[in-house]
Enzyme design. Structure first.
Site, PDB file in Angstrom:
ATOM      1  N   VAL A 135     -14.267   1.709   5.512  1.00 60.19           N
ATOM      2  CA  VAL A 135     -15.030   0.721   6.293  1.00 60.19           C
ATOM      3  C   VAL A 135     -14.089  -0.329   6.870  1.00 60.19           C
ATOM      4  O   VAL A 135     -14.210  -0.717   8.035  1.00 60.19           O
ATOM      5  CB  VAL A 135     -16.128   0.078   5.418  1.00 60.19           C
ATOM      6  CG1 VAL A 135     -16.788  -1.088   6.147  1.00 60.19           C
ATOM      7  CG2 VAL A 135     -17.169   1.124   5.016  1.00 60.19           C
TER       8      VAL A 135
ATOM      9  N   LEU B  13      -7.373  -8.200  -4.575  1.00 54.84           N
ATOM     10  CA  LEU B  13      -8.674  -8.761  -4.976  1.00 54.84           C
ATOM     11  C   LEU B  13      -8.792  -8.910  -6.491  1.00 54.84           C
ATOM     12  O   LEU B  13      -9.720  -9.548  -6.981  1.00 54.84           O
ATOM     13  CB  LEU B  13      -9.814  -7.886  -4.431  1.00 54.84           C
ATOM     14  CG  LEU B  13      -9.953  -7.900  -2.899  1.00 54.84           C
ATOM     15  CD1 LEU B  13     -10.918  -6.805  -2.434  1.00 54.84           C
ATOM     16  CD2 LEU B  13     -10.435  -9.271  -2.405  1.00 54.84           C
TER      17      LEU B  13
ATOM     18  N   THR C  33     -13.799   1.825  -5.696  1.00 60.15           N
ATOM     19  CA  THR C  33     -14.833   2.816  -5.330  1.00 60.15           C
ATOM     20  C   THR C  33     -14.711   4.147  -6.089  1.00 60.15           C
ATOM     21  O   THR C  33     -15.433   5.084  -5.769  1.00 60.15           O
ATOM     22  CB  THR C  33     -14.793   3.100  -3.816  1.00 60.15           C
ATOM     23  OG1 THR C  33     -13.474   3.520  -3.467  1.00 60.15           O
ATOM     24  CG2 THR C  33     -15.172   1.869  -3.003  1.00 60.15           C
TER      25      THR C  33
ATOM     26  N   THR D 173     -24.193  -1.140  -2.764  1.00 63.06           N
ATOM     27  CA  THR D 173     -24.375   0.307  -2.891  1.00 63.06           C
ATOM     28  C   THR D 173     -25.777   0.707  -3.367  1.00 63.06           C
ATOM     29  O   THR D 173     -26.447  -0.058  -4.076  1.00 63.06           O
ATOM     30  CB  THR D 173     -23.328   0.848  -3.887  1.00 63.06           C
ATOM     31  OG1 THR D 173     -23.608   2.211  -4.193  1.00 63.06           O
ATOM     32  CG2 THR D 173     -23.344   0.082  -5.199  1.00 63.06           C
TER      33      THR D 173
ATOM     34  N   TYR E 276     -19.652   1.730 -12.236  1.00 64.72           N
ATOM     35  CA  TYR E 276     -19.462   1.305 -10.841  1.00 64.72           C
ATOM     36  C   TYR E 276     -20.697   0.556 -10.350  1.00 64.72           C
ATOM     37  O   TYR E 276     -20.594  -0.552  -9.799  1.00 64.72           O
ATOM     38  CB  TYR E 276     -19.194   2.538  -9.969  1.00 64.72           C
ATOM     39  CG  TYR E 276     -19.266   2.278  -8.475  1.00 64.72           C
ATOM     40  CD1 TYR E 276     -18.240   1.625  -7.800  1.00 64.72           C
ATOM     41  CD2 TYR E 276     -20.371   2.712  -7.723  1.00 64.72           C
ATOM     42  CE1 TYR E 276     -18.305   1.396  -6.429  1.00 64.72           C
ATOM     43  CE2 TYR E 276     -20.442   2.489  -6.355  1.00 64.72           C
ATOM     44  CZ  TYR E 276     -19.416   1.829  -5.713  1.00 64.72           C
ATOM     45  OH  TYR E 276     -19.490   1.602  -4.359  1.00 64.72           O
TER      46      TYR E 276
HETATM   47  N1  LIG Z   1     -17.658   5.120  -0.450  1.00 61.49           N
HETATM   48  C1  LIG Z   1     -18.970   5.193  -0.650  1.00 61.49           C
HETATM   49  O1  LIG Z   1     -19.567   6.272  -0.728  1.00 61.49           O
HETATM   50  C2  LIG Z   1     -19.790   3.929  -0.730  1.00 61.49           C
HETATM   51  C3  LIG Z   1     -21.178   4.029  -0.956  1.00 61.49           C
HETATM   52  C4  LIG Z   1     -21.935   2.862  -1.014  1.00 61.49           C
HETATM   53  C5  LIG Z   1     -21.318   1.633  -0.866  1.00 61.49           C
HETATM   54  N2  LIG Z   1     -19.976   1.570  -0.665  1.00 61.49           N
HETATM   55  C6  LIG Z   1     -19.359   0.252  -0.543  1.00 61.49           C
HETATM   56  O2  LIG Z   1     -18.871   0.114   0.781  1.00 61.49           O
HETATM   57  C7  LIG Z   1     -17.718  -0.722   0.783  1.00 61.49           C
HETATM   58  C8  LIG Z   1     -16.579  -0.041   1.503  1.00 61.49           C
HETATM   59  O3  LIG Z   1     -16.247   1.163   0.811  1.00 61.49           O
HETATM   60  P1  LIG Z   1     -15.271   2.254   1.397  1.00 61.49           P
HETATM   61  O4  LIG Z   1     -15.993   3.544   1.390  1.00 61.49           O
HETATM   62  O5  LIG Z   1     -14.637   1.775   2.643  1.00 61.49           O
HETATM   63  O6  LIG Z   1     -14.203   2.286   0.219  1.00 61.49           O
HETATM   64  P2  LIG Z   1     -12.683   2.700   0.246  1.00 61.49           P
HETATM   65  O7  LIG Z   1     -12.392   3.623   1.385  1.00 61.49           O
HETATM   66  O8  LIG Z   1     -12.356   3.130  -1.152  1.00 61.49           O
HETATM   67  O9  LIG Z   1     -11.952   1.329   0.579  1.00 61.49           O
HETATM   68  C9  LIG Z   1     -11.880   0.304  -0.339  1.00 61.49           C
HETATM   69  C10 LIG Z   1     -10.619  -0.452  -0.053  1.00 61.49           C
HETATM   70  O10 LIG Z   1     -10.498  -1.471  -1.045  1.00 61.49           O
HETATM   71  C11 LIG Z   1      -9.158  -1.511  -1.448  1.00 61.49           C
HETATM   72  N3  LIG Z   1      -8.970  -2.067  -2.773  1.00 61.49           N
HETATM   73  C12 LIG Z   1      -9.218  -1.524  -3.980  1.00 61.49           C
HETATM   74  N4  LIG Z   1      -8.819  -2.345  -4.953  1.00 61.49           N
HETATM   75  C13 LIG Z   1      -8.284  -3.444  -4.349  1.00 61.49           C
HETATM   76  C14 LIG Z   1      -7.688  -4.631  -4.804  1.00 61.49           C
HETATM   77  N5  LIG Z   1      -7.522  -4.872  -6.112  1.00 61.49           N
HETATM   78  N6  LIG Z   1      -7.269  -5.531  -3.897  1.00 61.49           N
HETATM   79  C15 LIG Z   1      -7.396  -5.302  -2.571  1.00 61.49           C
HETATM   80  N7  LIG Z   1      -7.941  -4.190  -2.075  1.00 61.49           N
HETATM   81  C16 LIG Z   1      -8.388  -3.264  -2.957  1.00 61.49           C
HETATM   82  C17 LIG Z   1      -8.696  -0.080  -1.423  1.00 61.49           C
HETATM   83  O11 LIG Z   1      -7.303  -0.055  -1.371  1.00 61.49           O
HETATM   84  P3  LIG Z   1      -6.492   1.206  -1.981  1.00 61.49           P
HETATM   85  O12 LIG Z   1      -6.691   2.307  -1.000  1.00 61.49           O
HETATM   86  O13 LIG Z   1      -5.114   0.690  -2.072  1.00 61.49           O
HETATM   87  O14 LIG Z   1      -7.123   1.505  -3.303  1.00 61.49           O
HETATM   88  C18 LIG Z   1      -9.347   0.407  -0.146  1.00 61.49           C
HETATM   89  O15 LIG Z   1      -8.526   0.183   0.979  1.00 61.49           O
HETATM   90  C19 LIG Z   1     -17.431  -1.034  -0.687  1.00 61.49           C
HETATM   91  O16 LIG Z   1     -18.000  -2.274  -1.011  1.00 61.49           O
HETATM   92  C20 LIG Z   1     -18.155   0.060  -1.430  1.00 61.49           C
HETATM   93  O17 LIG Z   1     -18.517  -0.348  -2.746  1.00 61.49           O
HETATM   94  C21 LIG Z   1     -19.207   2.681  -0.577  1.00 61.49           C
END
Ligand SMILES: NC(=O)c1ccc[n+]([C@@H]2O[C@H](COP(=O)([O-])OP(=O)(O)OC[C@H]3O[C@@H](n4cnc5c(N)ncnc54)[C@H](OP(=O)(O)O)[C@@H]3O)[C@@H](O)[C@H]2O)c1
Length: 303
Positions: A13, A37, A62, A101, A125
């Site tokens: 995202v 974070l 995630t 989520t 989670y």
């Molecule tokens: N993915 C799903 O299916 C899903 C479903 C429902 C809701 N959501 C929500 O949607 C939002 C976006 O998710 P997404 O799918 O884009 O997830 P994503 O692709 O896993 O991206 C999350 C990002 O957060 C970063 N991150 C993790 N730990 C961190 C830390 N300690 N400090 C700084 N950055 C950190 C990760 O970096 P690294 O790559 O270095 O780990 C990654 O770039 C989140 O709030 C998630 O909970 C996701």
């Protein structure tokens, strides 16, 4: 132009948000290396130094299954960090947009979940994401908490890319058919956020008055693509759509429907992940497009 801080900017995202906000806001993009974070002091320092008007928190822990064995690491990023971001947003007067989520629910409801339905996460989670929502409300900043589901995109770890990878080597793939939800592309989410900010005035940069409208509508919203599928149906659609793309020949594997019981995972997942977007429509007159449109767009971007 407003100043917008985007955390987790290399995620599915986050990276789409950078693209969608380009030319529309002065974006302060922070990845894990430039804003961890897990470090509350670093969060406070960045917000106080940069004084953004908008903070979009796209960073999250995630790894749903891994969170079962390291809940504290998940909690630091999914619960503590959003609370600190919210406190700092309040301090500098920023609007916080945060993603949550479908996994805050247990999935036992027979119909789509609305925002007022009781939560009952069945995974670590889900529990940490719910704590994040609560921490933002407790801090009392202007905020939009957008609960989305089944996120995939052209890069990152996601179901679409896993299916395409497996298809290259497996003539048959078994996929769970008794969990239902709305596959939502990262681009649909990012474009949806721009729609909330700008409405039909997409041709101009975001102004403080746009944030004002959203501040007035502060709260929790379900924010998923329209339509519903099971993972099995999503897989079938991926291969059907991929087969129609011009270019390299593609042989679709056979997709076999299985039950959740036949595919055990460390974390439990809700059977019903379908979120009603009616509050979003009633408040903003907007909804995200159908999941099939998001799938087509993402496959085109990959081609
Ligand atoms: N993915 C799903 O299916 C899903 C479903 C429902 C809701 N959501 C929500 O949607 C939002 C976006 O998710 P997404 O799918 O884009 O997830 P994503 O692709 O896993 O991206 C999350 C990002 O957060 C970063 N991150 C993790 N730990 C961190 C830390 N300690 N400090 C700084 N950055 C950190 C990760 O970096 P690294 O790559 O270095 O780990 C990654 O770039 C989140 O709030 C998630 O909970 C996701």
């Amino acid at each position: 132009m407003i100043r917008a801080l985007v955390t987790g900017c290399r995620g599915q995202v986050g990276s789409e948000l950078l693209r969608a906000l380009e030319g529309r806001a002065e974006v302060l993009a922070r990845d894990r290396a430039s804003l961890d974070l897990g470090d509350p002091q670093a969060i406070r320092r960045v917000v106080r130094d940069e004084r953004p008007q908008l903070i979009v928190n796209a960073g999250a822990y995630t790894a749903v299954d891994k969170a079962e064995t390291e809940p504290e690491a998940a909690r630091a990023v999914n619960a503590t960090a959003p609370g600190v971001l919210a406190e700092e947003a309040k301090r500098v007067g920023a609007l916080l947009v945060h993603f949550s989520t479908d996994y805050v629910f247990d999935g036992t409801k027979a119909t789509p979940y609305v925002e007022t339905d009781p939560t009952n996460p069945v995974s670590a989670y889900g529990r940490t994401k719910l704590e994040g929502e609560e921490a933002i409300r407790a801090a009392g900043c202007d905020h939009l908490i957008l609960r989305t589901s089944w996120v995939y995109g052209a890069h990152g770890k996601n179901f679409l890319l896993t299916m395409l990878r497996l298809a290259a080597t497996h003539p048959e793939i078994r996929v769970v058919d008794d969990q239902r939800g709305a596959p939502t592309s990262s681009r649909q989410i990012a474009e949806g956020v721009v729609d909330l900010l700008l409405g039909s005035a997409r041709g101009r940069p975001v102004a403080e008055s746009d944030l004002g409208r959203l501040r007035d509508a502060s709260g929790l919203y379900h924010f998923t693509a329209s339509g519903v599928a099971s993972w099995f149906e999503f897989a079938q659609a991926i291969f059907a759509e991929r087969a129609t793309q011009p270019g390299q020949a593609f042989t679709a594997p056979r997709v076999v429907a299985i039950t959740t019981r036949e595919y055990p995972t460390p974390a439990r997942r809700p059977a019903n992940s379908v979120l009603s977007n009616e509050k979003l429509v009633a408040t903003f007159g907007a909804r995200l497009p159908d999941w099939r449109a998001g799938l087509r767009e993402t496959l085109s971007a990959l081609a």
